[in-house]
Design a protein around this motif. Structure first.
Motif, PDB file in Angstrom:
ATOM      1  N   SER A 150       0.843  -1.200   0.000  1.00 51.37           N
ATOM      2  CA  SER A 150       0.000   0.000   0.000  1.00 51.37           C
ATOM      3  C   SER A 150       0.872   1.241   0.000  1.00 51.37           C
ATOM      4  O   SER A 150       1.792   1.360   0.807  1.00 51.37           O
ATOM      5  CB  SER A 150      -0.919   0.014   1.221  1.00 51.37           C
ATOM      6  OG  SER A 150      -1.814  -1.071   1.198  1.00 51.37           O
ATOM      7  N   ASP A 188      -4.006  -6.423   1.182  1.00 56.14           N
ATOM      8  CA  ASP A 188      -3.568  -5.441   2.159  1.00 56.14           C
ATOM      9  C   ASP A 188      -4.751  -4.817   2.885  1.00 56.14           C
ATOM     10  O   ASP A 188      -4.680  -4.527   4.086  1.00 56.14           O
ATOM     11  CB  ASP A 188      -2.729  -4.355   1.473  1.00 56.14           C
ATOM     12  CG  ASP A 188      -1.264  -4.430   1.882  1.00 56.14           C
ATOM     13  OD1 ASP A 188      -0.839  -5.509   2.355  1.00 56.14           O
ATOM     14  OD2 ASP A 188      -0.545  -3.431   1.725  1.00 56.14           O
ATOM     15  N   SER A 216      -3.241   0.054  -3.597  1.00 57.74           N
ATOM     16  CA  SER A 216      -3.222  -1.015  -2.609  1.00 57.74           C
ATOM     17  C   SER A 216      -3.790  -2.283  -3.253  1.00 57.74           C
ATOM     18  O   SER A 216      -4.227  -2.272  -4.411  1.00 57.74           O
ATOM     19  CB  SER A 216      -4.031  -0.634  -1.365  1.00 57.74           C
ATOM     20  OG  SER A 216      -3.866  -1.598  -0.351  1.00 57.74           O
TER      21      SER A 216
END
Length: 580
Positions: free
Chosen positions: A213, A257, A253
């Motif tokens: 991310s 995540d 992202s």
């Protein structure tokens, strides 16, 4: 100088740590029996109609679906996978809000602080804005996008935001404002002395185990990046400030995540209980701090947010059901011609998980390209509207040119002379009441929480324009009906066609469980596109998420000189146009 070198060292260390873990292989595809298979079947069918993205669904039993659909990069033939990195758009607001609350817990600011305590040059009309106002969109600042001012540096853009005219007096109403969150980003950097992305990485991402991310502090392989269209203004802004992460331009992202973030929010390791309580506490309506808060039809809480950028075809959604230990995460590199909508999509996936009626898209039949060739070409409707069916590497699609063709292809039953669905007499009374200038029927059925005076004023103005352009109202017909829900409350949508002397208008009537209504307009684009899926050698079908239905295209003859378009109540013909 020493401080600068120390910050640079920390920045580089974070980058190395993030990059080393960004390609970990714990984001492999997973489809578990039961719920996972049901949700996968929906998205497999949805993919045929144009969806492309990655999906993760987890319940108390763990991850039940983690899979990519469609292309990350169609030109290069790279498919989406669970580890594909997507733009997250407004999903970053929850991180911005969490970062502010972390700083508050560190004693470096208070959400009750006036923004002038942390930003220089705040003008007098905005002197009363607090950090809390920014967090829950009560600042009154209008919604300004960063790429609208692509020639300004970030500090200059902040000054521009502060110079804009307020959309509402400070603290009086919720006005969704990206501008406010840009100011929060600026405050985070000022107060922490760190780059925005570095602060998120150190205080949120790393403690949560999120290693895919960010933008500049994480390394994404080329095949890992979902491809989007990029506007000229965004390209110019990225060249001006290539190191500044911005949700609508570059922050990325993965579904994996975000699942790690969801798990972190279940515990207290990243955010203590008191901070999370404040994060999820709604202050104005159903908006908290970077999150919408609501209830399901099962009377359980839901925490959610979406992210969109229609200019580049970016879609993202996160729905958490904390009492039921369930999360739905969907990232997409398409908006499906602006029909991909988190409200409708969440209802479908939620019902597939917890039970309920679902309108699945039709299943595609395996038909060769040669057998479908008669469908390709340009066709004309009897009223002059035209559309074209063409093929690309993913299949067939239809493009409608002009409002008449778009209306016929989105709402084929608009061409029927009878109701396609049962029409509540109260709806007709309201519409013909507008025609007479009588708003008592509207007042009788209007949602209790809605302002009658505001609704009356709006429809008076609209009807005045309709009468001037189209003459008097002749008929009201129901052309579509959908049973769905909004924020956990059952809702019935009835889509109407209003026939005037010289034209038509489309209106949507939304009824709640008490049979009370809200009415709004339906505006179709001048150019409408939809993916077509074969269900047989002689029949194609379209499917729209917002309508959860679509027209059927049937060959009128073996050579494809004509097509028969069918709805629920309508059946009409389009004729092939030959090139000169």
């Amino acid at each position: 100088m020493l401080v600068k070198l120390w910050r640079l060292g920390v920045y580089c260390l974070i980058a190395v740590l993030a990059a080393s873990g960004s390609s970990l292989a714990d984001d492999t595809e997973a489809i578990e029996p039961g719920v996972g298979e049901r949700v996968d079947e929906f998205f497999n069918r949805f993919e045929a109609f144009g969806f492309q993205g990655s999906v993760l669904v987890a319940t108390a039993d763990g991850v039940v679906l983690r899979k990519g659909y469609g292309f990350a990069d169609r030109q290069r033939g790279v498919h989406n996978t669970p580890s594909t990195a997507f733009g997250i758009a407004s999903l970053d607001k929850q991180f911005t809000a969490a970062a502010i609350l972390v700083l508050e817990r560190q004693g470096k600011l208070k959400t009750s602080d006036l923004i002038s305590a942390h930003i220089d040059g705040v003008p007098s009309d905005k002197a009363e804005i607090t950090i809390a106002h920014l967090l829950n969109h009560r600042s009154g600042l209008p919604n300004t996008y960063r790429d609208s001012y692509s020639k300004l540096t970030f500090p200059a853009f902040v000054a521009k935001v502060l110079d804009t005219k307020l959309a509402a007096p400070v603290g009086t109403k919720r006005v969704y404002s990206n501008s406010g969150y840009y100011l929060l980003e600026f405050i985070i950097e000022r107060v922490s002395g760190m780059e925005y992305e570095a602060f998120l990485s150190e205080h949120l991402f790393q403690p949560a185990g999120m290693k895919s991310s960010g933008q500049h502090l994480v390394s994404f392989a080329n095949d890992q990046r979902a491809k989007y269209r990029t506007t000229r203004s965004q390209q110019a802004l990225l060249k001006l400030e290539p190191k500044r992460p911005d949700a609508f331009l570059s922050f990325r992202s993965t579904v994996g995540d975000f699942y790690r973030w969801h798990l972190a929010l279940q515990g207290d390791k990243v955010l203590p209980a008191d901070v999370k309580q404040k994060l999820f506490r709604p202050l104005v309506g159903n908006y908290a701090n970077g999150w919408f808060i609501g209830n399901t039809s099962r009377e359980t809480p839901v925490q959610y947010h979406g992210g969109y950028d229609t200019a580049v075809h970016l879609f993202a959604m996160l729905y958490r059901y904390p009492a039921e230990d369930t999360v739905i995460i969907v990232f997409g590199n398409t908006t499906m011609n602006d029909t991909l909508n988190r409200t409708y999509l969440s209802v479908i996936v939620e019902r597939l998980i917890f039970g309920g009626k679902v309108n699945l898209p039709p299943a595609a039949a395996s038909i060769s390209a040669d057998e479908l060739q008669p469908f390709e070409g340009r066709f004309q409707l009897d009223d002059g509207g035209e559309f074209q069916i063409r093929r690309d590497e993913t299949g067939l699609s239809v493009t409608a040119f002009g409002r008449k063709a778009a209306q016929a292809l989105v709402y084929p039953d608009a061409k029927s002379e009878r109701d396609a669905h049962v029409l509540d007499p109260k709806i007709s009374e309201v519409m013909f009441g507008f025609e007479r200038g009588d708003y008592a029927p509207l007042q009788t059925v209007l949602l209790k929480e809605a302002s009658f005076e505001s609704a009356r004023k709006k429809w008076e103005q609209r009807w005045r324009r309709y009468r001037a352009r189209n003459g008097s109202l002749k008929s009201v017909r129901a052309i579509h009906r959908l049973e769905t829900e909004y924020q956990g409350v059952p809702e019935i949508q009835t889509h109407l066609i209003l026939e005037f002397e010289k034209g038509t208008r489309l209106v949507r009537a939304l009824a709640n469980a008490d049979g009370r209504y809200w009415f709004d307009l339906i505006n179709l684009p001048g150019k409408f596109e939809a993916r077509l899926v074969p269900v047989s050698k002689t029949e194609l079908v379209a499917w729209n998420l917002k309508l959860q239905s679509g027209p059927r295209f049937v060959l009128g003859d073996p050579e494809g000189q004509s097509l028969i378009i069918q709805g629920k109540a309508a059946r009409f013909t389009a004729t092939r146009q030959t090139s000169n």
